[in-house]
Design an enzyme around this catalytic site. Structure first.
Site, PDB file in Angstrom:
ATOM      1  N   THR A   1       0.815  -1.212   0.000  1.00  0.00           N
ATOM      2  CA  THR A   1       0.000   0.000   0.000  1.00  0.00           C
ATOM      3  C   THR A   1       0.845   1.256   0.000  1.00  0.00           C
ATOM      4  OG1 THR A   1      -1.784  -1.131   1.168  1.00  0.00           O
ATOM      5  CG2 THR A   1      -1.769   1.268   1.292  1.00  0.00           C
TER       6      THR A   1
ATOM      7  N   TYR B   1      -7.873   0.784  -3.889  1.00  0.00           N
ATOM      8  CA  TYR B   1      -6.683   1.265  -4.609  1.00  0.00           C
ATOM      9  C   TYR B   1      -5.940   0.064  -5.155  1.00  0.00           C
ATOM     10  CZ  TYR B   1      -4.588  -0.158  -0.211  1.00  0.00           C
ATOM     11  OH  TYR B   1      -4.231  -0.892   0.878  1.00  0.00           O
TER      12      TYR B   1
ATOM     13  N   SER C   1       1.501  -7.594  -0.664  1.00  0.00           N
ATOM     14  CA  SER C   1       2.132  -8.538   0.255  1.00  0.00           C
ATOM     15  C   SER C   1       1.342  -9.817   0.481  1.00  0.00           C
ATOM     16  CB  SER C   1       2.429  -7.862   1.598  1.00  0.00           C
ATOM     17  OG  SER C   1       1.256  -7.568   2.308  1.00  0.00           O
TER      18      SER C   1
ATOM     19  N   THR D   1       1.111  -4.197   4.278  1.00  0.00           N
ATOM     20  CA  THR D   1       0.825  -4.480   5.683  1.00  0.00           C
ATOM     21  C   THR D   1       0.210  -5.862   5.920  1.00  0.00           C
ATOM     22  OG1 THR D   1      -1.325  -3.365   5.529  1.00  0.00           O
ATOM     23  CG2 THR D   1       0.556  -2.048   6.283  1.00  0.00           C
ATOM     24  N   ASP D   2      -0.353  -6.486   4.890  1.00  0.00           N
ATOM     25  CA  ASP D   2      -1.049  -7.761   5.112  1.00  0.00           C
ATOM     26  C   ASP D   2      -0.134  -8.837   5.687  1.00  0.00           C
ATOM     27  OD1 ASP D   2      -3.441  -6.735   4.318  1.00  0.00           O
ATOM     28  OD2 ASP D   2      -3.592  -7.851   2.448  1.00  0.00           O
TER      29      ASP D   2
END
Length: 353
Positions: free
Chosen positions: A35, A49, A82, A115-116
């Site tokens: 992101t 997004y 990710s 971030t995942d």
């Protein structure tokens, strides 16, 4: 000693110059996508997004203030969302970071990451890269194109942390929302706000206006104290470990299917204290006798799994994940399996890491 000498020299000459004028640490930003490198259709798209669009050079140019903190350069290792990271990408990141920290002129490394699975990459680096140099994994909850995007400040703070001399030998960090977290116990807890990460044991410290403030250290083994080393891992894959999520009315089919697919260990993300439904126990014991490691973790976000509580782990020769969540237990299990198939030895590793 060089910084002290230059400080004394500047004072003797009556110069009111900041220390960074004379000596700045060198920080390399390793970009992997996510992101923080994403783009939305408009400034109001903070949740809708496309990730992994902005290259590393543009990320750095968007935050020119980071050059006041350190001599910052960038490397584009990957450009991926990710959730799509596999063992191959994970090992690629670890090898790149290991290569950089071995260089005498690199003082710290920042990894920009989606971030995942950010917490997983951070924990893997803490287990496999031998160094006392600061390694900081950073992301954002909003893309650069969104109003109040958090990526630029997160990146600024991550560079400040990687450049901080007092961050050495404290492990791998996750820097989000000005909180400094230990890679081992941080996890993503919310998906729509900028305070997306937390640890049940609290942050290691915080970073405000480029300055670090510390409150605790990590008690477990990491980096130089780790028995695992990325330099000893060959190929592009780790031993296969899979997770089965616990719930009511479970069937044994998922465990059997993973074993048939070649899983060498199965993480049972159980209810409560890693509980296992009575109708599932025979299947897990059968798989364990076939050589598949059974590791009890929990779907509960806080607390830890007690050995020989709920299930007789000693009798079954199962392993408990202690306070590691299922996704981190999966990584430690995979690394453990590169060294041993002995459940007691694997259990030792879960206590120590």
């Amino acid at each position: 000693m060089m910084k002290k000498t230059l400080t004394v020299l500047s004072l003797s000459l009556g110069l009111l110059l900041p220390l960074s004028t004379f000596a700045k640490n060198n920080v390399v930003v390793v970009a992997t996508g996510g992101t923080i490198a994403g783009a939305g259709a408009s400034s109001t798209n903070s949740a809708t997004y496309t990730a992994a669009k902005v290259p590393v050079d543009d990320l750095l140019k968007a935050v020119p203030q980071i050059q006041n903190l350190a001599n910052v350069t960038g490397v584009q290792a990957l450009q991926v969302a990710s959730e799509s990271i596999t063992d191959k990408e994970l090992l690629t990141i670890a090898r790149k970071v290991n290569e950089l920290v071995k260089k005498p002129d690199v003082n710290g490394v920042v990894i920009t990451h989606g971030t995942d699975t950010l917490e997983e990459t951070a924990y893997f680096l803490s287990l496999t890269v031998h160094t006392d140099k600061p390694i900081v994994v950073v992301g954002s909850m909003r893309p650069p194109s969104a109003l109040s995007a958090d990526g630029p400040l997160n990146l600024y703070s991550a560079v400040a942390l990687a450049a901080a001399d007092n961050a050495k030998a404290k492990g791998v960090f996750v820097l989000m929302n000005d909180d400094i977290f230990a890679a081992r116990d941080v996890t993503k807890t919310i998906n729509i706000h900028t305070n997306g990460f937390a640890s049940q044991w609290g942050a290691l410290g915080t970073l405000v206006e480029g300055k670090t403030y510390w409150f605790r250290n990590v008690a477990k083994r990491f980096n130089n104290a780790s028995e695992f080393n990325i330099e000893n891992i060959q190929g592009d894959a780790l031993p296969l470990v899979q997770i089965v999520y616990g719930s009511g009315n479970m069937l044994p089919d998922a465990y059997k299917a993973y074993a048939k697919a070649g899983a060498k260990a199965i993480i049972h993300a159980g209810t409560g204290n890693g509980s296992v439904a009575k109708n599932i126990v025979p299947t897990l014991n059968e798989l364990q006798k076939q050589g598949v490691q059974i590791i009890r973790s929990s779907r509960v976000p806080q607390g830890f799994v007690l050995r020989n509580a709920e299930q007789p782990d000693d009798q079954y020769n199962w392993v408990v994940a202690h306070d590691l969540n299922p996704q981190k237990a999966k990584l430690l299990a995979a690394l453990a399996l590169t060294k041993t198939r002995d459940a007691k030895e694997i259990q030792r590793m879960f206590w120590e890491y």
